[in-house]
Design an enzyme around this catalytic site. Structure first.
Site, PDB file in Angstrom:
ATOM      1  N   GLU A  95       1.556   0.002  -5.150  1.00 25.46           N
ATOM      2  CA  GLU A  95       0.716   0.867  -5.304  1.00 25.46           C
ATOM      3  C   GLU A  95       1.280   2.132  -5.362  1.00 25.46           C
ATOM      4  O   GLU A  95       1.916   2.683  -4.427  1.00 25.46           O
ATOM      5  CB  GLU A  95      -0.534   0.995  -4.475  1.00 25.46           C
ATOM      6  CG  GLU A  95      -1.466   2.110  -4.640  1.00 25.46           C
ATOM      7  CD  GLU A  95      -2.128   2.633  -3.523  1.00 25.46           C
ATOM      8  OE1 GLU A  95      -3.367   2.942  -3.821  1.00 25.46           O
ATOM      9  OE2 GLU A  95      -1.950   2.366  -2.128  1.00 25.46           O
ATOM     10  N   ASP A 106       0.709  -1.307   0.116  1.00 29.55           N
ATOM     11  CA  ASP A 106      -0.131  -0.010  -0.114  1.00 29.55           C
ATOM     12  C   ASP A 106       1.108   1.138  -0.001  1.00 29.55           C
ATOM     13  O   ASP A 106       1.843   1.454   0.666  1.00 29.55           O
ATOM     14  CB  ASP A 106      -0.922  -0.056   1.216  1.00 29.55           C
ATOM     15  CG  ASP A 106      -1.789   1.147   1.352  1.00 29.55           C
ATOM     16  OD1 ASP A 106      -2.830   1.263   0.425  1.00 29.55           O
ATOM     17  OD2 ASP A 106      -1.790   2.042   2.280  1.00 29.55           O
TER      18      ASP A 106
END
Length: 540
Positions: A272, A204
């Site tokens: 990401e 993330d």
């Protein structure tokens, strides 16, 4: 069953994202859980995916639904137990599915023991584990950095009499990765899950790991350069070029350390890249050279505006200029964006064409649960919202809950077979019910069966998974390119418009393939493509 160790399993793989709160509830509390995922893995295997990515299920206060971690090495009770996770991994491997889990390494919950200790005083062993800073002489925040969730990225802590950095919610303090002890602790987290059998990680906000150690102000961004793919346009976050609050060069060395942990296990990581201005270039930095993460997914195909033929051409041109060996993981939808069926206002015919395009692109793929059913964004009332982001910016921005509603398994069931509870954590909306898995299975015209055919087509042609990609040209509404070279190369053309187009095949002898995906025939090396039609041909 242990899957064969293959360090390149990720190249060209199709990864299916599961949002655990909404996939399958096994215990009747209205919230999805790990045993529920295990019970539904056959659906993903039958779809033809190679791996699953599970959004966070760690112990958490759930203020950001698991992206605020309070214990990296345990399961939140609402999702199950470590034994349930082990059973999930075992079943996935039996089905030939790799398992990737979501690691949130840039920040924790303020309920994490690390932060509780850090905020006690300025001299404790973890005092420097988070980004703390003195106020300016007038008491205001250390600099002008903004939070993705709105407002200042700094929050005053009365105990330490300092500000701490939070790029997201105030309850999500940012870790200080300039501290080598923090890096080591995070690498140990990865090691813990690798030892439990995971095959990789989705990282993330991978470009948020480090902040500028001098805490310099971000420059402003001219209005014409602002982009709302990371934050809605109503959020002032878009008013800055985030030059110092993320994307720092120190990240590269940490990613090398992370890769060194992965390599003995044959595991992979996909990062990401949350950056609207330099996403492709950052992806190239993080994935080139073979010593950092294997792949990243940028936001070029998660934009609010529909992906055009010109957009595809420009994206691949930028990527080639940044680093020829960069490896993307392409995605149209995820848990943070409006579903692409709604975002791009797609008919079923258009959605099927975009699916065919996706499976022909160089890179790996990520499908978001329900995408294979053609689910539109769910329309929710304000009182149904759970997402703090949506609640903050309502009604101009409706948040992320519309993409997070429960998976629809059955049509003749109020909660679509997701749960036996009186109500689910987010409602199942009526327009989703006719698109259930049960309703679409076996119907050759359905979106689900089209996805199954598309993934089977990609698997049947290895050049689509790992072959070169050349001759990328946009003509009118058509994007065309060739995967591979010489005999066995595949020519791909997609009319991403409502306007009929005529194209020519490349020089050479070609045979039509992909009729099951709607591929159109050639007449003397000319092909007429109607609205949303495609042509796939193999060189002989």
């Amino acid at each position: 069953m242990t899957l064969p160790k293959d360090p390149n399993w990720w190249r060209g793989a199709t990864i299916y994202q599961i949002y655990p709160r909404s996939y399958q509830d096994s215990n009747g509390d209205g919230i999805g859980d790990l045993p529920g995922i295990t019970a539904r893995l056959d659906h993903i295997a039958a779809l033809g995916a190679d791996a699953i990515w599970i959004s966070p299920f760690f112990t958490s206060p759930m203020k950001d639904f698991g992206y605020d971690v309070s214990d990296y090495c345990d399961i939140d009770p609402m999702f199950g137990t470590l034994a349930d996770f082990d059973a999930l991994v075992a079943r996935a491997h039996d089905l030939g599915l790799r398992v990737m889990i979501d690691l949130v390494l840039s920040h924790t919950s303020d309920a994490h023991p690390w932060f509780r200790e850090s905020r006690m005083d300025r001299t404790n062993p973890k005092a420097d584990w988070y980004v703390w800073a003195e106020p300016k002489p007038d008491g205001t925040a250390p600099n002008n950095w903004l939070s993705v969730f709105g407002g200042s990225a700094w929050h005053w802590d009365g105990r330490r009499r300092q500000y701490y950095l939070h790029n997201f919610l105030t309850s999500q303090p940012d870790l200080n990765l300039h501290n080598p002890d923090v890096q080591e602790a995070l690498l140990q987290v990865a090691q813990f899950w690798l030892e439990r059998g995971v095959d990789g990680f989705r990282l993330d906000t991978i470009n948020f790991y480090f902040a500028d150690k001098y805490l310099r102000d971000n420059p402003s961004l001219p209005p014409e350069l602002r982009n709302d793919s990371i934050a809605p346009s109503v959020n002032p976050y878009n008013h800055q070029l985030h030059l110092f609050s993320k994307n720092q060069p120190e990240n590269l060395e940490f990613l090398r350390k992370f890769r060194a942990v992965l390599n003995p296990y044959g595991a992979a990581a996909v990062g990401e890249v949350g950056d609207a201005q330099r996403g492709l270039e950052i992806m190239a930095e993080y994935t080139s050279g073979g010593d950092k993460v294997q792949m990243c997914y940028p936001f070029e195909m998660l934009q609010p505006s529909r992906l055009t033929a010109t957009g595809v051409e420009e994206t691949f041109a930028r990527m080639a200029a940044a680093a020829p060996d960069a490896w993307p993981c392409w995605s149209y939808s995820n848990h943070d964006t409006v579903r692409h069926i709604t975002r791009w206002n797609l008919s079923d015919a258009a959605a099927k064409t975009y699916t065919a395009l996706l499976v022909c692109l160089r890179g790996s793929l990520c499908l978001y649960q329900g995408e294979e059913l053609g689910l539109p964004e769910a329309e929710l009332a304000f009182e149904d919202l759970q997402d703090p982001y949506g609640i903050e910016f309502w009604p101009e921005f409706k948040g992320r809950d519309g993409a997070r509603t429960p998976m629809v398994w059955q049509t003749d069931n109020a909660l679509a077979g997701f749960s036996t509870a009186p109500r689910s954590w987010l409602p199942v909306t009526a327009p989703h019910l006719p698109r259930s898995v049960a309703a679409q299975t076996g119907d050759p015209s359905s979106m689900l069966e089209h996805y199954r055919r598309a993934l089977a087509f990609r698997r049947a042609h290895p050049v689509l998974r790992d072959g070169s990609m050349a001759g990328i040209v946009a003509e009118g509404g058509v994007i065309r390119f060739t995967r591979g070279a010489g005999a066995g190369a595949i020519f791909c053309a997609f009319n991403l418009s409502e306007v009929p187009q005529e194209i020519g095949l490349p020089v050479g002898a070609w045979e039509l393939i992909g009729a099951e995906l709607g591929s159109q025939p050639a007449d003397k090396n000319r092909v007429n493509l109607g609205a949303w039609q495609i042509c796939l041909a193999r060189q002989v």
